[in-house]
Design an enzyme around this catalytic site. Structure first.
Site, PDB file in Angstrom:
ATOM      1  N   ASP A 363       0.873  -1.167   0.000  1.00  0.00           N
ATOM      2  CA  ASP A 363       0.000   0.000   0.000  1.00  0.00           C
ATOM      3  C   ASP A 363       0.919   1.228   0.000  1.00  0.00           C
ATOM      4  OD1 ASP A 363      -2.358   1.653   0.488  1.00  0.00           O
ATOM      5  OD2 ASP A 363      -1.576   1.848   2.513  1.00  0.00           O
ATOM      6  N   ASP A 557      -1.536  -0.724   6.033  1.00  0.00           N
ATOM      7  CA  ASP A 557      -1.634  -0.167   7.383  1.00  0.00           C
ATOM      8  C   ASP A 557      -3.052   0.186   7.822  1.00  0.00           C
ATOM      9  OD1 ASP A 557      -1.470   3.353   7.281  1.00  0.00           O
ATOM     10  OD2 ASP A 557      -1.700   2.073   5.532  1.00  0.00           O
ATOM     11  N   ASP A 561      -7.049  -1.797   4.108  1.00  0.00           N
ATOM     12  CA  ASP A 561      -6.106  -2.822   3.644  1.00  0.00           C
ATOM     13  C   ASP A 561      -6.392  -4.192   4.256  1.00  0.00           C
ATOM     14  OD1 ASP A 561      -4.612  -0.969   2.132  1.00  0.00           O
ATOM     15  OD2 ASP A 561      -3.531  -0.334   3.925  1.00  0.00           O
TER      16      ASP A 561
END
Length: 665
Positions: A363, A557, A561
């Site tokens: 990410d 995080d 996600d």
């Protein structure tokens, strides 16, 4: 103040909504919590710890006074000390072997440890029997402690789920469960409250924090006609929303559903020792039985007592406690060593999986970048200096709580407390107009400049841009951007040196920003402007493309996600500032939020595997040697004790090397 994406290069933002139905009933959420609580978060048994402590005390007492105990009538005192210690330390193994025997699963490591230790008791080697069980029990406690220290509660994921909705009926407002709200109903969302259902704003304007859902770090300004999503947070004004979807089809319910299903797709890998013992145990049992029975029948002068003794020696030598103890301790030594380095690995199977990672998916916001905005560029016009432009911008933004405004104020070199601000006006979707020390200041996006007919240069900039005009003359602009983490580039390079074939970035952020970060960090591929379900879809494609036993790791995080983290072969969460939901769902947690720790986790996994295979080779080699010596009568029970406990201790010491600070240097 509305913040622009690009100057004179606006692109429409398309949000693809899934047409699937997802369970939104609270019972479903509680069911998810129960599954995770029972399967994922095992706690250390206080009773097991107490049994181990009592067993150690009895074992120590027995060793100190063994001769005196043996000199008692019928040596009963020795049995009174060692047998309770044996039962206390070995009850888990004995009961497991018994249950497996009833179920028809005879030949496993528990069975072999049971018959080997009972054999040791039969030939009078009580300390040996207790020692084997005691070492195993201590190993189990270390295992539970290591796993327990790396677990995080998934309760935070359910807390993100809105608990209530303020439904408006005529002139009254009722607090109700989100599940009871229907399409078309009107709800009120106050400042600081979570938006409980997907809908459309019909009255009011505000800024909403969409980071729990989309991962975007900049709050989004919304007004009448804009869509809003369940699970996001209202930061500013009072909003009146018309519901467009029932809770079961809302964005947050989709996330809960994706997490549940993605976790179910994870397959448990069978530990090596269980597979090894499946073949090793029956072979050892039949070899020992043959040693006791066949030679007296075929060799003239051979006595049954002599060969039974030899068979028991071989059985004790063959006990795989060196493997049964050192292999788990190797794994959990790896887990402990990783924990000392700020990496929490939630089980030995994830260490195995890290060894096979060939694709790492990151990410962006909060993972490769800090997730904290900072002024990265100041471009002036009309003879102003950078510090003067920053002070003008900060003064205009002095009353704003927007993260971009805060970053501008932090970058300003002077104290703004004495600056006179008057006629402050926020122009929705454009920016701010204010009187700053008798000058009129405009601060906002390119649309504000177009609206006020202020000439300026068109440009294509990466990041959030704030244009400034003073007394209707263009004064310059500021670029505000998230900063890439200092170790991110080195992390990507190290991963590639370790043999990772491709590094991919998936983000909900703007495509231009994603491209810049990707190029800066030399990332192989990137996909931008993704919703959580789109991240999962892209990850599924990558999982299908992985060949030859390779595995895919996802690093993220935020709660957005969590589905991707759960679906990946190895889910890795940034734990320092990351969402508790992502931490709970992940297999590996980076507590320092440093991307470089991803490569370090892979290095620790490889070092752990190296140590484990050293232990396997050493233990098996020594045991084969002493088994041969035992068959020919050249190995006594003392040799059996050395080949069993000695090998186990050496293997344990080798396994604990991974805890050293320089283990993966």
């Amino acid at each position: 103040m509305d913040r622009p994406e690009q100057c004179c290069s606006c692109s429409s933002h398309c949000e693809n909504e899934s047409e699937k139905n997802y369970p939104g009933d609270r019972r479903e959420s509680e069911k998810i919590w129960q599954v995770y609580k029972t399967k994922e978060f095992r706690k250390i048994s206080v009773g097991r710890a107490l049994r181990a402590a009592y067993a150690i005390a009895l074992f120590t007492l027995g060793l100190i006074g063994q001769k005196a105990l043996q000199d008692s009538p019928l040596a009963i005192a020795e049995y009174l000390v060692f047998i309770p210690a044996y039962l206390l330390s070995g009850w888990t193994v004995l009961s497991t072997a018994g249950r497996n025997l009833i179920k028809g699963r005879i030949f496993d490591e528990n069975f072999l440890m049971t018959i080997a230790t009972l054999g040791a008791i039969a030939i009078g080697e009580l300390p040996e029997a207790v020692g084997v069980m005691l070492f195993f029990q201590i190993g189990e406690l270390f295992q539970n402690q290591a796993v327990s220290s790396s677990r995080r509660s998934i309760k935070a994921l359910l807390e993100v789920r809105p608990d209530y909705a303020n439904r408006k009926i005529n002139d009254t407002v009722q607090t109700v469960s989100p599940e009871t709200v229907n399409i078309g109903d009107i709800i009120i969302v106050k400042p600081g409250e979570k938006i409980p259902l997907d809908g459309e704003v019909i009255e009011g304007k505000s800024q909403i924090d969409t980071s729990p859902l989309t991962g975007e770090s900049v709050p989004r300004t919304i007004k009448v006609g804009d869509p809003v999503f369940a699970g996001t947070l209202n930061l500013g004004g009072l909003l009146t929303i018309q519901v467009t979807k029932p809770f079961g089809e809302s964005s947050i319910a989709q996330i809960l559903h994706l997490v549940e299903n993605a976790k179910a797709q994870k397959a448990d890998t069978e530990k090596f020792i269980t597979t090894f013992a499946r073949y090793y145990t029956p072979i050892v049992v039949f070899v020992s039985l043959s040693i006791a029975i066949v030679p007296p029948l075929l060799i003239p002068g051979a006595t049954l007592d002599q060969w039974i003794y030899r068979s028991l020696v071989v059985l004790v030598i063959s006990c795989p406690c060196g493997l049964v103890i050192s292999i788990p301790l190797g794994y959990f030594g790896g887990i402990g060593g990783a924990a000392k380095r700020g990496i929490l690995i939630k089980g030995s199977k994830f260490l195995d999986a890290l060894n096979s990672v060939t694709t790492v998916v990151f990410d962006k916001t909060g993972t490769l970048t800090h997730g904290v905005f900072k002024v990265t560029e100041v471009v002036t016009n009309n003879g102003l200096s950078e510090s003067e432009l920053l002070n003008i911008a900060a003064s205009a933004e002095i009353h704003s709580n927007h993260p971009v405004a805060k970053s501008i104020r932090e970058a300003a070199p002077n104290n703004l407390a004495t600056v006179a601000i008057a006629d402050y006006e926020e122009i929705a979707g454009h920016g701010i107009r204010a009187r700053v020390s008798d000058t009129t200041v405009l601060a906002g996006n390119h649309r504000l400049l177009h609206r006020e007919n202020i000439p300026h240069e068109c440009m294509d900039l990466e990041g959030t841009v704030v244009h400034l005009a003073v007394d209707r003359l263009y004064a310059g602009y500021l670029v505000i951007a998230d900063r890439v983490k200092e170790d991110a580039a080195n992390s990507i390079q190290t991963l590639k040196k370790l043999g990772v074939q491709q590094v991919v970035m998936l983000t909900g952020d703007d495509r231009t920003v994603a491209k810049k970060v990707s190029e800066e960090l030399a990332i192989d591929r990137y996909h931008a402007e993704l919703l959580p379900e789109q991240k999962v879809a892209e990850l599924e494609k990558l999982l299908k493309q992985t060949h030859h036993g390779g595995k895919t790791a996802f690093v993220g995080d935020g709660i957005n996600d969590a589905p991707a983290i759960a679906l990946a072969d190895v889910g890795i969460a940034m734990g320092g500032l990351g969402s508790d939901a992502a931490i709970a769902t992940a297999d590996v947690v980076i507590m320092t939020d440093a991307p470089a720790k991803v490569a370090e986790a892979i290095q620790i996994a490889r070092k752990t595997r190296q140590i484990i295979w050293q232990n396997i080779g050493f233990a098996v080699g020594i045991k084969i040697l002493f088994i041969l010596l035992g068959i020919f009568g050249l190995a006594s029970m003392w040799a059996a004790v050395f080949a069993d406990v000695g090998v186990a201790l050496l293997a344990i010491l080798n396994a604990m090397r991974i805890l050293r600070p320089d283990a993966v240097a």
